[in-house]
Motif scaffolding. Structure first.
Motif, mmCIF file in Angstrom:
data_model
loop_
_atom_site.group_PDB
_atom_site.id
_atom_site.type_symbol
_atom_site.label_atom_id
_atom_site.label_comp_id
_atom_site.label_asym_id
_atom_site.label_seq_id
_atom_site.Cartn_x
_atom_site.Cartn_y
_atom_site.Cartn_z
ATOM 1 N N ALA A 185 11.512 13.427 -5.580
ATOM 2 C CA ALA A 185 10.037 13.427 -5.586
ATOM 3 C C ALA A 185 9.620 12.765 -4.274
ATOM 4 C CB ALA A 185 9.511 12.630 -6.769
ATOM 5 N N ASP A 186 8.328 12.805 -3.947
ATOM 6 C CA ASP A 186 7.900 12.180 -2.698
ATOM 7 C C ASP A 186 8.207 10.676 -2.736
ATOM 8 O OD1 ASP A 186 6.682 11.201 -0.454
ATOM 9 O OD2 ASP A 186 4.824 12.338 -0.707
ATOM 10 N N PRO A 187 9.108 10.199 -1.864
ATOM 11 C CA PRO A 187 9.495 8.781 -1.904
ATOM 12 C C PRO A 187 8.347 7.824 -1.575
ATOM 13 C CG PRO A 187 10.364 9.844 0.059
ATOM 14 C CD PRO A 187 9.777 10.937 -0.789
ATOM 15 N N LYS A 188 7.283 8.363 -0.978
ATOM 16 C CA LYS A 188 6.164 7.488 -0.633
ATOM 17 C C LYS A 188 5.293 7.175 -1.836
ATOM 18 C CE LYS A 188 5.671 8.670 4.182
ATOM 19 N NZ LYS A 188 5.071 9.792 4.902
ATOM 20 N N THR A 189 5.334 8.045 -2.818
ATOM 21 C CA THR A 189 4.470 7.821 -3.980
ATOM 22 C C THR A 189 5.274 7.573 -5.254
ATOM 23 O OG1 THR A 189 4.316 10.225 -4.210
ATOM 24 C CG2 THR A 189 2.500 9.137 -3.097
ATOM 25 N N ASN A 190 6.569 7.841 -5.217
ATOM 26 C CA ASN A 190 7.384 7.671 -6.417
ATOM 27 C C ASN A 190 8.590 6.783 -6.110
ATOM 28 O OD1 ASN A 190 9.082 7.990 -8.645
ATOM 29 N ND2 ASN A 190 8.333 10.079 -9.023
ATOM 30 N N ARG A 191 8.558 5.565 -6.649
ATOM 31 C CA ARG A 191 9.603 4.591 -6.345
ATOM 32 C C ARG A 191 10.950 4.997 -6.910
ATOM 33 N NH1 ARG A 191 9.195 -0.760 -6.990
ATOM 34 N NH2 ARG A 191 8.076 -1.759 -5.294
ATOM 35 N N LYS A 192 10.936 5.876 -7.888
ATOM 36 C CA LYS A 192 12.191 6.281 -8.515
ATOM 37 C C LYS A 192 12.836 7.475 -7.802
ATOM 38 C CE LYS A 192 11.563 4.399 -13.120
ATOM 39 N NZ LYS A 192 10.403 4.617 -13.988
#
Ligand SMILES: Nc1ncnc2c1ncn2[C@@H]1O[C@H](COP(=O)(O)OP(=O)(O)OP(=O)(O)O)[C@@H](O)[C@H]1O
Ligand SMILES: [Mg+2]
Length: 268
Positions: A185-192
């Protein structure tokens, strides 16, 4: 006259996300650009650089609806303004390359490419090829080019990289951006979000479903656009890597095929 015939061709896309601050208008990350130039100076293969537009392009393109094609003459102000800003970004990059003694020279895609419905249709590659053979490093960028159906259209640096790679039979294409590769997922908005280190042809469609659009303004589909272009290349047997160019020290390892944190596309 063939000077570097034996050497492979490497195409590096300097993503607008890596070299500009995509959230603030026309701010170049000069330190990153300088570090990238230092790494680029070590490359021994024939080399084409293509930079993205980042905040020097996407916001103004959106404002004038340039990505929708020619609709009225008032867009020409936006066209001119975008070109002016892109030229400025190219100059900043050339300045850095020059300081590292890279024999780089600008090639403006709109002066030798024509698109049809946003896809490259005709490209005059001869000047590029001939000067590349001599050891020159052409510097291109995502651009607004003449379009047979739309009047003009935005052709991303990603698309240009893929097109030239196919046409000129590149050994490897590296898409540099501001994240380590393709994540779940987008690493900028999803920490997982987790880094996907290898994408196979058989799994790329599943990956595409989970990849979102860009976090910042990007009229060329962000990471998804890159995946689509990359897919075409792996099918042709060209190596494709997506890496983080804000940490350019990984570049040499990747070029030499050593282990590094990135996403690699591989045939099945
Ligand atoms: N699944 C994902 N994995 C990695 N990045 C993602 C994902 N989904 C969305 N993104 C976003 O995609 C961005 C990279 O694409 P983007 O088009 O914005 O950059 P770029 O191509 O380097 O810029 P430019 O188009 O100006 O050259 C990252 O900054 C990241 O936030
Ligand atoms: Mg992009």
């Amino acid at each position: 006259m063939k000077v570097f015939e034996m050497r492979g061709l490497l195409i590096i896309k300097l993503g607008g996300s890596a070299i500009t601050d995509k959230r603030r208008g026309c701010v170049a990350k000069r330190k990153v650009i300088d570090e990238i130039s230092g790494e680029v100076a070590k490359v021994k293969e024939r080399l084409i650089l293509i930079h993205g537009a980042g905040s020097f392009g996407h916001p103004i393109v959106k404002e004038y609806g340039i990505h929708l094609g020619f609709r009225n003459r008032s867009q020409l102000t936006g066209y001119a303004e975008t070109k002016y800003r892109l030229t400025e970004l190219t100059r900043i990059i050339l300045e850095a390359l020059r300081s590292h003694k890279v024999p780089a020279a600008p090639f403006m895609p709109s002066s030798f490419m024509v698109a049809e419905n946003g896809r490259l249709l005709k490209v005059e590659v001869e000047p590029l090829e001939r000067l590349l053979e001599l050891g020159l490093v052409p510097v291109l960028h995502g651009d607004i080019v003449a379009d047979t159906k739309m009047g003009f259209s935005v052709v991303s640096g990603d698309q240009i990289a893929a097109y030239l790679a196919e046409k000129m039979n590149a050994r490897m294409v590296i898409f540099g951006c501001d994240v380590d590769g393709v994540f779940t997922a987008d690493p900028k908005t999803n920490r997982k979000a987790e880094l996907i280190r290898v994408i196979k042809l058989s799994t790329v469609k599943d990956v595409m479903r989970s990849v979102g659009g860009p976090a910042a303004p990007d009229v060329t589909q962000g990471m998804l656009g890159k995946l689509k272009e990359g897919l075409r290349l792996v099918e042709k047997g060209i190596e494709v890597v997506i890496m983080n160019l804000t940490k350019p020290e990984g570049l040499t390892s990747i070029v030499e095929g050593r282990d590094a944190r990135c996403t690699r596309f591989v045939p099945n």
